[in-house]
Design an enzyme around this catalytic site. Structure first.
Site, PDB file in Angstrom:
ATOM      1  N   LYS A 100     -36.327  76.964  -4.430  1.00  0.00           N
ATOM      2  CA  LYS A 100     -35.246  76.011  -4.169  1.00  0.00           C
ATOM      3  C   LYS A 100     -34.725  75.582  -5.533  1.00  0.00           C
ATOM      4  O   LYS A 100     -35.374  74.814  -6.250  1.00  0.00           O
ATOM      5  CB  LYS A 100     -35.775  74.809  -3.379  1.00  0.00           C
ATOM      6  N   GLY A 161     -31.817  61.284  -1.177  1.00  0.00           N
ATOM      7  CA  GLY A 161     -32.458  60.009  -0.892  1.00  0.00           C
ATOM      8  C   GLY A 161     -31.514  58.903  -0.471  1.00  0.00           C
ATOM      9  O   GLY A 161     -31.949  57.775  -0.239  1.00  0.00           O
ATOM     10  N   ALA A 188     -30.395  67.381   1.614  1.00  0.00           N
ATOM     11  CA  ALA A 188     -30.268  66.074   0.961  1.00  0.00           C
ATOM     12  C   ALA A 188     -29.242  65.159   1.617  1.00  0.00           C
ATOM     13  O   ALA A 188     -28.195  65.606   2.085  1.00  0.00           O
ATOM     14  CB  ALA A 188     -29.913  66.206  -0.516  1.00  0.00           C
ATOM     15  N   GLY A 189     -29.600  63.875   1.635  1.00  0.00           N
ATOM     16  CA  GLY A 189     -28.683  62.836   2.077  1.00  0.00           C
ATOM     17  C   GLY A 189     -28.791  62.458   3.537  1.00  0.00           C
ATOM     18  O   GLY A 189     -28.098  61.556   4.001  1.00  0.00           O
ATOM     19  N   ASN A 210     -36.532  65.049   3.395  1.00  0.00           N
ATOM     20  CA  ASN A 210     -37.825  64.525   2.969  1.00  0.00           C
ATOM     21  C   ASN A 210     -37.921  63.018   3.189  1.00  0.00           C
ATOM     22  O   ASN A 210     -38.674  62.517   4.024  1.00  0.00           O
ATOM     23  CB  ASN A 210     -38.037  64.874   1.488  1.00  0.00           C
ATOM     24  N   THR A 211     -37.076  62.285   2.458  1.00  0.00           N
ATOM     25  CA  THR A 211     -37.200  60.831   2.430  1.00  0.00           C
ATOM     26  C   THR A 211     -37.066  60.203   3.814  1.00  0.00           C
ATOM     27  O   THR A 211     -37.790  59.251   4.142  1.00  0.00           O
ATOM     28  CB  THR A 211     -36.132  60.235   1.486  1.00  0.00           C
TER      29      THR A 211
END
Lengths: 266, 65
Positions: A100, A161, A188-189, A210-211
């Site tokens: 990645k 994040g 992301a986001g 993830n977050t």
């Protein structure tokens, strides 16, 4: 349309959810959340060992025990040289040619340095890597990445994040339409399962996050929620949703409606 | 000799990268190495001499997003 499984670099994945392994409150919660997500691919990184506690070994042992594929990242790299060297190091430790690729341009937004990204992607592709580039929704950059050898693209929805969801729906739609055959994974986001479902309804092939799971009040339940949302979004896309209308359109048939064509009584 | 290991100055005796990993207790660990910002494969560590002022990175698997 037919709901075919996602395939990236010749590997077929039953789950369209890819999850990160960072920010969990404990290894046990991490393991339980990954299981609940049904994800077959998890992202990992390489870092300096902090202290002498061999945390790296125990983490790696935990991940191997879960039987998932790993997608190492080059998170934090701010130059082509750093990213390429980190990728080479990751390939050896994690025994995978998947990478990645992140080349970060800006500390505030963690925006990809798309110029460095294209350059690093070309170097790594020539060296036998299978590159998953963390990029923006910019169509021209995406063209360059495909030209550099990338067989999958991972545009951001919003800054890493930030939990803001799909920041530029038009741009993401355009990217999807321009690359109907290239696997596109939102990276992301994403903040909520609704964001993930919306991405899938746009026709995206998967979501990496993830977050939103790791920092949820109940990461295990949230992992399951994301799995369901992504499956629902995918099913909805394949079922071909109706287009939006500007005006109302009655759903109940008008034919046979009572009290029509009657004389009006005062 | 004085070298940098993961960004910190360290006095070491190891003449090679492989010997450095032994000296630091990494014998069996899954690590990846770089010398002066260039990747060094595990099979090349024994033949990679260290010199004063070198910068060594020893990286391990960690959580990532």
């Amino acid at each position: 349309m037919e709901n075919r499984p996602l395939a990236v670099y010749g590997t077929t994945l039953a789950s369209r959810l890819l999850v990160g392994t960072a920010q969990y409150s404990s290894p046990a919660v991490l393991a339980a959340a990954i299981k609940a997500s049904g994800a077959e691919v998890v992202t990992v990184s390489l870092r300096r060992e902090a202290g002498g506690n061999r945390a790296g070994e125990s983490f790696w042992s935990l991940i191997r025990g879960l039987g998932v594929k790993v997608l190492p990242n080059t998170a934090g790299c701010c130059s082509v040289k750093e990213a390429v060297t980190t990728a080479q190091m990751a390939r050896e430790v994690f025994a995978t040619s998947w990478i990645k690729l992140e080349v970060i341009a800006d500390d505030d937004l963690l925006q990809p340095d798309v110029f460095g990204l294209v350059e690093a992607a070309a170097i790594l592709s020539r060296d036998g890597f299978q590159v998953f580039p963390y990029t923006s929704e910019d169509l021209v950059v995406a063209e360059r990445l495909v030209g550099a050898g990338c067989e999958v693209l991972m545009p951001w929805a919003a800054p890493i994040g930030s939990a803001r969801g799909l920041n530029n729906v038009f741009g993401l739609q355009a990217l999807r339409k321009h690359f109907p055959a290239v696997p596109l994974i939102i990276d992301a986001g994403i903040g909520t399962p609704a964001h993930a479902a919306a991405a899938m309804e746009l026709g995206y092939d998967g979501v990496l996050l993830n977050t939103a799971i790791a920092k949820a009040g109940d990461p295990v339940a949230m992992a399951r929620a994301f799995a369901l949302a992504i499956e629902a979004g995918r099913l909805a896309h394949c079922a071909e949703p109706i287009p939006p209308r500007d005006m109302a359109e009655p759903s109940t048939p008008q034919i046979g409606r009572a009290f029509v064509d009657l004389p009006r009584h005062a | 000799m004085l070298i940098q290991v993961n960004g910190k100055e360290r006095e070491v005796a190891a003449p090679t990268l492989a010997a450095l990993l032994d000296e630091l207790g990494y014998e069996e660990a899954a690590v990846s190495t770089a010398l002066n910002e260039s990747f060094v494969r595990a099979v090349d560590r024994t033949a990679t001499p260290l010199q004063s002022g070198d910068a060594v990175e020893i990286l391990v698997p960690r959580q990532g997003g």
